[in-house]
Design a protein around this motif. Structure first.
Motif, short mmCIF file in Angstrom:
data_model
loop_
_atom_site.label_atom_id
_atom_site.label_comp_id
_atom_site.label_asym_id
_atom_site.label_seq_id
_atom_site.Cartn_x
_atom_site.Cartn_y
_atom_site.Cartn_z
N THR A 1 0.82 -1.21 0.00
CA THR A 1 0.00 0.00 0.00
C THR A 1 0.86 1.26 0.00
N THR A 2 1.90 1.27 0.83
CA THR A 2 2.78 2.43 0.93
C THR A 2 3.46 2.73 -0.40
N LEU A 3 4.05 1.71 -1.00
CA LEU A 3 4.76 1.91 -2.26
C LEU A 3 3.80 2.20 -3.41
N SER A 4 2.59 1.68 -3.32
CA SER A 4 1.59 1.96 -4.35
C SER A 4 1.22 3.44 -4.36
N LYS A 5 1.02 4.02 -3.18
CA LYS A 5 0.68 5.44 -3.09
C LYS A 5 1.81 6.31 -3.62
N GLN A 6 3.03 5.91 -3.34
CA GLN A 6 4.17 6.67 -3.83
C GLN A 6 4.25 6.60 -5.36
N ALA A 7 4.04 5.41 -5.89
CA ALA A 7 4.23 5.19 -7.32
C ALA A 7 3.20 5.91 -8.16
N VAL A 8 2.03 6.18 -7.60
CA VAL A 8 0.97 6.84 -8.37
C VAL A 8 1.43 8.21 -8.86
N LYS B 1 8.19 -0.94 7.67
CA LYS B 1 8.18 0.49 7.38
C LYS B 1 9.59 0.98 7.05
N GLU B 2 10.58 0.45 7.77
CA GLU B 2 11.97 0.79 7.47
C GLU B 2 12.34 0.32 6.06
N ILE B 3 11.85 -0.85 5.70
CA ILE B 3 12.10 -1.36 4.35
C ILE B 3 11.45 -0.45 3.32
N ALA B 4 10.24 0.03 3.62
CA ALA B 4 9.56 0.95 2.70
C ALA B 4 10.37 2.23 2.52
N ASP B 5 10.95 2.74 3.61
CA ASP B 5 11.79 3.94 3.51
C ASP B 5 13.01 3.68 2.63
N GLU B 6 13.61 2.51 2.81
CA GLU B 6 14.79 2.17 2.01
C GLU B 6 14.42 2.07 0.53
N LEU B 7 13.29 1.47 0.25
CA LEU B 7 12.84 1.36 -1.14
C LEU B 7 12.54 2.73 -1.72
N SER B 8 11.98 3.63 -0.90
CA SER B 8 11.72 4.99 -1.36
C SER B 8 13.03 5.70 -1.70
N ASN B 9 14.04 5.51 -0.85
CA ASN B 9 15.35 6.13 -1.11
C ASN B 9 15.96 5.63 -2.41
N LEU B 10 15.70 4.38 -2.75
CA LEU B 10 16.25 3.83 -3.99
C LEU B 10 15.73 4.58 -5.20
N ARG B 11 14.59 5.24 -5.05
CA ARG B 11 13.99 5.91 -6.19
C ARG B 11 14.37 7.38 -6.25
N ILE B 12 15.31 7.80 -5.40
CA ILE B 12 15.75 9.20 -5.40
C ILE B 12 17.24 9.26 -5.65
N VAL B 13 17.66 10.04 -6.63
CA VAL B 13 19.08 10.27 -6.90
C VAL B 13 19.28 11.76 -6.99
N SER B 14 19.97 12.35 -6.01
CA SER B 14 20.13 13.81 -6.00
C SER B 14 21.24 14.23 -6.94
#
Length: 664
Positions: free
Chosen positions: A198-205, A651-664
């Motif tokens: 659910t968390t990653l789905s909301k982000q991906a939208v 939730k920590e895993i979700a944060d790590e996966l979110s970070n994978l999608r960000i490259v500054s």
């Protein structure tokens, strides 16, 4: 001439005296130098302050970019994102007044192709001393000298795509109660896994212009992995029996021409074929595990023929040689059907293919996947083969095995022959005879639901598919983490068997395998009662008593270190072998660019067996790209969870996966 000479000498002397006289010269020189000195000082002070404000603006811009990217991935609306970015930027401006810095935001969906968040700031610098200097030299604000404008820009690229395989333990111990809770571990796991989706789905939208930005697949594992019974005709399956492990538990020479010229087996060109007219429509087709599933037949129903009667034995004598009482019953017409169908589980490929993602091909038969077929273990399940009430099979030896689901061929007396003689599978199971216990049969050790391939969770149907598959998980059986991990890799891979993953060469895409288990690797041993020398229960590596044709050891022990005894057939040695297989598959997957995250559930360092499992999982995990430990080194993507904090770990895993999608 003289007077002229005297006048010249006097003039030179006057100049020398003037130059030597410093009583009023310093003030005059200071007055003359004041303008350039003050100008230089003004420039120096203002330049330093201007550089500081520009630096603070850039820092605020970069920080706002990263924070806003996370906000985007959390599923916030465009209005919320822009307000958040402005507030974060202004809060972190430091020495800069917010009224002097104007922020502009371009969200990813406004970019051609999407994927990049752009933040730019226009800084209006108000000099401290330079206006006074400008006035001193006759300049006014109309000349643009009392305010200076500067521009700064920051970009944050949001990675477009993420592919994740959830490799989740479905072994029997997942029925236990999670520590610190009153719920089963499997229930806690389902809730945590669904929340992650659910968390990653909301982000991906938010990634509106990217096709399938986040995909999830599911690999439930226990003693084996189920790839779906619908895979029986796939080109990557061994449908002709050419794999070197396909016929491990069958000796087709028992079905030679001499024994029955109308129904025999013939080996030709690396394939066993059905020969003879009694094979019917399947004559001349390959003999395989798939064909066995189709050929093993039972009488499933019957219908009495009116006005008929036959005499059958109602009570055989204790030795089975005579009948003590007879009865009459009608003749019957019988209906026949397959005894069992393949449920979808496959054996592990022989080394090295068990631990890699090599493409299956008929040119290299060892790379093909072989359906699991648990042989009928020695012992007669029924004794009356012609339904006349009198036994035709008399040997009542039990041999001590559990997976006894058919009756052996009556020519054989030793356990090894009774296991491997395939003639038994072509006799029909009579109506009303004894049936095997629950869980026993050719699908023994196939206890999990099929793999769910990658699903686009930004689409309602895709999210529902993966969530429903998680809800359907049922714990049963032993634990084979390396086999689950290998299939997790194959799910995110772009090559067969599962081809939903993006090409490994595609930029901006991460492939992640998340492995969770609540215990050590296990493979069932048989102890001392083992007349057929099977050495283990049947599972993904077959029987450990069966040596691989290209080696002198069983497949489970292939390519393991000296820490694994090659002739030790006990559960602890099996665990050591599986642990080493796990490290091999993890090393191979990471070398191929796959990110491995591992989670242990309710394991304790104070217990030696569980400590080894924890160490194995931690060694398997990849290193974080973002988090560092106290030693400054990247943290391992390993999470030691209890029942009570499993949701937090996810939730920590979700944060790590979110970070994978960000490259500054």
């Amino acid at each position: 001439m003289t007077s002229g000479g005297i006048g010249l000498s006097w003039g030179k002397a006057m100049i020398r005296r003037f130059l030597r006289d410093i009583r009023g010269n310093y003030a005059m020189m200071t007055a003359i130098a004041t303008v350039p000195i003050m100008g230089g000082l003004a420039l120096a002070v203002d330049y330093g302050q201007m550089s500081r404000q520009r630096h603070d603006t850039l820092n605020a811009l970069d920080a706002a970019g990263i924070a806003t990217a996370h906000r985007i991935l959390s599923g916030a609306t465009e209005t919320e994102v822009k307000a958040y970015a402005k507030d974060f930027f202004e809060t972190n401006l430091g020495s800069v007044s917010p009224e002097d810095a104007t922020l502009s935001i371009v969200l990813p969906q406004n970019n051609t192709g999407g994927g990049t968040l752009k933040l730019s700031a226009k800084l209006k610098y108000r000099p401290y001393f330079f206006p006074a200097f400008a006035a001193l030299i006759g300049k006014t604000d109309a000349d643009g000298t009392t305010t200076l404008a500067m521009n700064a820009q920051s970009e944050v690229r949001l990675k477009n795509t993420l592919e994740v395989a959830l490799v989740l333990d479905n072994s029997g111990s997942m029925n236990y109660t999670g520590s610190g809770t009153g719920q089963q571990r499997i229930t806690l796991l389902k809730a945590a896994a669904k929340q992650l989706i659910t968390t990653l789905s909301k982000q991906a939208v938010m990634m509106k212009q990217v096709d399938k930005p986040v995909q999830f697949g599911l690999v439930p594992f226990a003693a084996s992995v189920n790839i779906s019974p619908s895979s029986d005709n796939e080109p990557w399956m061994d449908t002709t029996g050419i794999s070197p492990i396909h016929h491990e538990n069958f000796d087709w020479t028992w079905m030679d021409y001499a024994k029955n010229p109308k129904k025999y087996a013939e080996f030709s060109g690396g394939v066993w074929y059905k020969r003879g007219v009694d094979w019917g429509a399947s004559q001349d087709r390959p003999l395989t595990r798939f064909s066995l599933y189709a050929d093993i037949t039972a009488e499933t129903d019957r219908e009495a023929i009116p006005n008929t009667s036959r005499r059958v034995c109602a009570k055989p004598s204790s030795d089975g040689n005579s009948c003590e009482r007879y009865k009459n019953e009608p003749e019957y017409i019988y209906e026949y059907g397959p005894y069992a169908s393949w449920q979808g589980c496959v054996e592990a490929r022989p080394s090295p293919y068990n631990n890699n993602d090599a493409t299956p091909t008929t040119s290299n038969p060892a790379t093909l996947f072989v359906p699991m077929f648990a042989p009928d273990e020695p012992k007669h399940l029924w004794f009356d083969t012609d339904r006349d009430g009198m036994p035709n099979l008399f040997d009542k030896s039990s041999f001590g095995y559990n997976n006894n689901w058919w009756s052996d061929w009556d020519d054989n007396s030793d356990a090894k022959s009774r296991l491997k003689d395939p003639r038994k599978y072509f006799r029909v199971k009579p109506y009303g005879t004894a049936s095997a216990g629950s869980g026993y049969g050719p699908n023994f050790s196939c206890t999990t639901n099929p793999i769910t391939p990658l699903q686009d969770i930004t689409v309602a149907e895709g999210e529902k598919t993966i969530v429903d598959a998680i809800d359907a998980m049922v714990p049963s059986g032993n634990t084979n983490v390396p086999e689950g991990t290998a299939w997790g890799w194959r799910v995110v891979s772009s090559g067969a068997p599962f081809t939903e993953g993006r090409k490994e060469t595609e930029k901006g895409n991460d492939k992640v395998v998340i492995v969770l288990t609540d215990g050590a690797n296990t493979y069932g041993d048989l102890g001392s009662t083992d007349p057929a020398e099977l050495r283990s229960t049947y599972a993904a590596y077959g029987y450990t008593g069966q040596k691989y044709e290209a080696a002198s050891i069983t497949r489970l022990f292939m390519d393991t270190s000296s820490n694994v005894g090659k002739t030790s057939y006990d559960s602890s040695n099996y665990t050591r072998a599986l642990d080493e297989q796990m490290q091999t598959v993890c090393t191979n997957a990471k070398a191929a660019g796959v990110i491995i995250m591992t989670v242990s559930l309710d394991l304790s360092l104070s217990k030696s067996s569980e400590k080894k499992a924890i160490e194995a999982l931690e060694a398997c995990a990849s290193e974080s790209r973002f988090r560092k430990g106290d030693d400054g080194k990247p943290k391992k993507l390993y999470y030691n969870a209890t029942g009570s904090d499993l949701a937090e770990k996810f939730k920590e895993i979700a944060d790590e996966l979110s970070n994978l999608r960000i490259v500054s």
